[in-house]
Design an enzyme around this catalytic site. Structure first.
Site, PDB file in Angstrom:
ATOM      1  N   ASN A   1     -10.276   0.001   0.724  1.00  0.00           N
ATOM      2  CA  ASN A   1      -8.810  -0.004   0.637  1.00  0.00           C
ATOM      3  C   ASN A   1      -8.391  -0.608  -0.711  1.00  0.00           C
ATOM      4  O   ASN A   1      -8.628  -1.789  -0.960  1.00  0.00           O
ATOM      5  CB  ASN A   1      -8.272  -0.836   1.802  1.00  0.00           C
ATOM      6  CG  ASN A   1      -6.761  -0.935   1.815  1.00  0.00           C
ATOM      7  OD1 ASN A   1      -6.094  -0.601   0.840  1.00  0.00           O
ATOM      8  ND2 ASN A   1      -6.216  -1.423   2.921  1.00  0.00           N
TER       9      ASN A   1
ATOM     10  N   HIS B   1      -3.158   6.899   3.173  1.00  0.00           N
ATOM     11  CA  HIS B   1      -3.642   5.607   2.675  1.00  0.00           C
ATOM     12  C   HIS B   1      -5.027   5.351   3.272  1.00  0.00           C
ATOM     13  O   HIS B   1      -5.240   5.511   4.474  1.00  0.00           O
ATOM     14  CB  HIS B   1      -2.653   4.516   3.087  1.00  0.00           C
ATOM     15  CG  HIS B   1      -3.137   3.141   2.763  1.00  0.00           C
ATOM     16  ND1 HIS B   1      -3.759   2.841   1.575  1.00  0.00           N
ATOM     17  CD2 HIS B   1      -3.112   1.980   3.483  1.00  0.00           C
ATOM     18  CE1 HIS B   1      -4.083   1.554   1.565  1.00  0.00           C
ATOM     19  NE2 HIS B   1      -3.701   1.019   2.712  1.00  0.00           N
TER      20      HIS B   1
ATOM     21  N   CYS C   1       0.820  -1.229   0.000  1.00  0.00           N
ATOM     22  CA  CYS C   1       0.000   0.000   0.000  1.00  0.00           C
ATOM     23  C   CYS C   1       0.848   1.269   0.000  1.00  0.00           C
ATOM     24  O   CYS C   1       0.347   2.351  -0.311  1.00  0.00           O
ATOM     25  CB  CYS C   1      -0.944   0.006   1.181  1.00  0.00           C
ATOM     26  SG  CYS C   1      -1.931  -1.485   1.302  1.00  0.00           S
TER      27      CYS C   1
HETATM   28  O1  UT7 Z   1      -3.565  -1.728   3.873  1.00  0.00           O
HETATM   29  C1  UT7 Z   1      -3.538  -2.299   5.145  1.00  0.00           C
HETATM   30  C2  UT7 Z   1      -4.673  -3.246   5.289  1.00  0.00           C
HETATM   31  N1  UT7 Z   1      -5.106  -3.633   6.602  1.00  0.00           N
HETATM   32  C3  UT7 Z   1      -5.619  -2.806   7.544  1.00  0.00           C
HETATM   33  O2  UT7 Z   1      -5.648  -1.614   7.450  1.00  0.00           O
HETATM   34  C4  UT7 Z   1      -6.235  -3.511   8.742  1.00  0.00           C
HETATM   35  C5  UT7 Z   1      -6.154  -2.698  10.010  1.00  0.00           C
HETATM   36  N2  UT7 Z   1      -7.066  -3.259  10.997  1.00  0.00           N
HETATM   37  C6  UT7 Z   1      -8.391  -2.921  11.015  1.00  0.00           C
HETATM   38  O3  UT7 Z   1      -8.824  -2.079  10.256  1.00  0.00           O
HETATM   39  C7  UT7 Z   1      -9.284  -3.580  12.064  1.00  0.00           C
HETATM   40  O4  UT7 Z   1      -8.490  -4.379  12.915  1.00  0.00           O
HETATM   41  C8  UT7 Z   1     -10.413  -4.439  11.434  1.00  0.00           C
HETATM   42  C9  UT7 Z   1     -11.428  -3.542  10.761  1.00  0.00           C
HETATM   43  C10 UT7 Z   1      -9.836  -5.423  10.421  1.00  0.00           C
HETATM   44  C11 UT7 Z   1     -11.139  -5.220  12.533  1.00  0.00           C
HETATM   45  O5  UT7 Z   1     -11.620  -4.327  13.501  1.00  0.00           O
HETATM   46  P1  UT7 Z   1     -11.463  -4.645  15.045  1.00  0.00           P
HETATM   47  O6  UT7 Z   1     -12.082  -3.547  15.783  1.00  0.00           O
HETATM   48  O7  UT7 Z   1      -9.993  -4.911  15.305  1.00  0.00           O
HETATM   49  O8  UT7 Z   1     -12.342  -5.947  15.207  1.00  0.00           O
HETATM   50  P2  UT7 Z   1     -11.942  -7.378  15.784  1.00  0.00           P
HETATM   51  O9  UT7 Z   1     -11.123  -8.136  14.803  1.00  0.00           O
HETATM   52  O10 UT7 Z   1     -11.412  -7.216  17.189  1.00  0.00           O
HETATM   53  O11 UT7 Z   1     -13.350  -8.043  15.909  1.00  0.00           O
HETATM   54  C12 UT7 Z   1     -14.340  -7.593  16.854  1.00  0.00           C
HETATM   55  C13 UT7 Z   1     -15.568  -8.489  16.730  1.00  0.00           C
HETATM   56  C14 UT7 Z   1     -15.227  -9.970  16.756  1.00  0.00           C
HETATM   57  O12 UT7 Z   1     -16.292 -10.620  17.414  1.00  0.00           O
HETATM   58  P3  UT7 Z   1     -16.126 -11.103  18.946  1.00  0.00           P
HETATM   59  O13 UT7 Z   1     -14.957 -12.054  18.949  1.00  0.00           O
HETATM   60  O14 UT7 Z   1     -15.866  -9.858  19.727  1.00  0.00           O
HETATM   61  O15 UT7 Z   1     -17.433 -11.750  19.232  1.00  0.00           O
HETATM   62  C15 UT7 Z   1     -15.221 -10.371  15.313  1.00  0.00           C
HETATM   63  O16 UT7 Z   1     -15.523 -11.738  15.123  1.00  0.00           O
HETATM   64  O17 UT7 Z   1     -16.195  -8.266  15.469  1.00  0.00           O
HETATM   65  C16 UT7 Z   1     -16.349  -9.510  14.768  1.00  0.00           C
HETATM   66  N3  UT7 Z   1     -16.210  -9.258  13.338  1.00  0.00           N
HETATM   67  C17 UT7 Z   1     -17.254  -8.966  12.532  1.00  0.00           C
HETATM   68  N4  UT7 Z   1     -18.557  -8.826  12.764  1.00  0.00           N
HETATM   69  C18 UT7 Z   1     -19.336  -8.512  11.740  1.00  0.00           C
HETATM   70  C19 UT7 Z   1     -15.082  -9.263  12.600  1.00  0.00           C
HETATM   71  N5  UT7 Z   1     -15.359  -8.970  11.317  1.00  0.00           N
HETATM   72  C20 UT7 Z   1     -16.688  -8.785  11.246  1.00  0.00           C
HETATM   73  C21 UT7 Z   1     -17.559  -8.454  10.205  1.00  0.00           C
HETATM   74  N6  UT7 Z   1     -18.877  -8.322  10.501  1.00  0.00           N
HETATM   75  N7  UT7 Z   1     -17.141  -8.256   8.945  1.00  0.00           N
END
Ligand code: UT7
Length: 336
Positions: A293, A263, A111
């Protein structure tokens, strides 16, 4: 030293993937995606190859610049989703644009790629007086490497392309800082789709693959794999660090920036990075809601849209800043 942007262009494929469309593949909902990422929809290619998107963006940038493509001395194409192992995407874009006198190569810094490539173009043009202009473009078809069964990552990514025609100019504002931390490679990666060699010794291969990729065969073969929290943590620190390092090299104060083009990975990452740089959100060019993204294409797409909408004006002091797989980070401070 200095780099002058003569013209920019972009190309977005017509296919629209709205948040609710993901219900076809995974358990999710629009509200979760919007509040956690700021994304409402993203574009996806439904037939055009990656090079085609790049070539269209390049043609738009050349038209905006109003130059003769034969005067382009260098094409750098950035992508992590190239159509061919060889030739390079930039050679194909050369064929499409008629930039017959250009040296061509591709660059992969994920990226951060476009910012890396702009800085390489700056260095090339500075030392190669026979090259008047450079064409720097980014084209990405992340829908080809996104794992649509992984709900924590698939909702982030989209497709698109953008380009800029630049020239070297003495005496204008310019500074850059590029960096990488390869120990973070394990936090965001997609395996090459190349088939295994016919001479492979499976036992040896299992021993020699990297720790993070030593999983049973095929486990990570399809699509991107990321540790969202680690990437998030890295991003919020790396972008301010890169911008600050570029600023310090020329005694520039980040508060004098008119616009930041970050980005577009997650609106919360952008908000935290802006806070860490002590800059108001109004200074950030943000288009993540409609594009998600698009890896290396995300900064130039936002740049092109910002310029075309009048949000970025001639004379503005701008900072292009990104982070990505590698892990890489990069910033350029320049005048538009
Ligand atoms: O170019 C670089 C590319 N990558 C990035 O920029 C990624 C950077 N990271 C992020 O943007 C965030 O970490 C994410 C958006 C990917 C995830 O957000 P988060 O606040 O870190 O969520 P999490 O992974 O801690 O998940 C929280 C909850 C989980 O459920 P439980 O375990 O708390 O019950 C996940 O299973 O949200 C759940 N979850 C979803 N729910 C509905 C994860 N993905 C989804 C989804 N829809 N798509």
């Amino acid at each position: 030293m200095g780099l002058h942007i003569l013209g920019t262009g972009s190309y977005m494929p017509e296919g629209v993937l709205a948040n609710d469309d993901f219900k076809r593949f995974i358990e999710t909902n629009d509200e979760w995606i919007r509040t956690r990422t700021g994304i409402s929809e993203r574009r996806v290619a439904t037939g055009e190859p990656t090079w085609y998107m790049g070539a269209q963006a390049a043609k738009n940038a050349i038209e905006a610049a109003g130059i003769d493509p034969a005067e382009i001395g260098l094409i750098i194409d950035t992508t992590i989703t190239q159509d061919y192992c060889t030739p390079s995407m930039s050679c194909i874009v050369q064929r499409e644009t008629g930039a017959v006198n250009a040296a061509c190569f591709d660059l992969n810094a994920a990226c951060s790629g476009f910012v890396y490539a702009m800085d390489m173009a700056h260095r090339f043009l500075k030392t190669e007086p026979s090259s008047k202009y450079a064409l720097v473009l980014a084209n990405e078809q992340l829908s080809r490497i996104t794992n649509y069964e992984d709900r924590t990552s698939c909702i982030l990514f989209g497709d698109g392309a953008a380009a800029a025609v630049v020239e070297y100019k003495e005496g204008v504002l310019y500074s850059s800082h590029l960096g990488a931390d390869g120990t973070g490679a394990k936090f965001l990666f997609a395996k090459s789709a190349l088939p295994a060699s016919p001479f492979i010794d499976r036992e040896k291969a299992d021993r020699q693959w990297h720790d993070f990729d030593a999983a049973p065969e095929g486990r990570y073969a399809h699509g991107m794999k990321q540790d969202g929290k680690e990437v998030y943590r890295f991003a919020t620190q790396a972008m301010p660090k890169a911008a600050q390092a570029a600023a310090e090299k020329i005694g520039f104060d980040l508060s004098d920036l008119d616009k930041i083009v970050p980005h577009q990975a997650n609106i919360r990452i952008i908000e935290t990075a802006m806070k860490n740089m002590k800059l108001p959100m109004e200074k950030a060019v943000v288009n993540i809601a409609h594009h998600g993204n698009t890896s290396s294409a995300s900064i130039p797409i936002a740049l092109d849209e910002g310029i075309r909408s009048g949000e970025i004006k001639r004379g503005d002091k701008i900072c292009l800043v990104g982070f990505g797989a590698g892990l890489t980070y990069a910033a350029i401070i320049m005048e538009y």
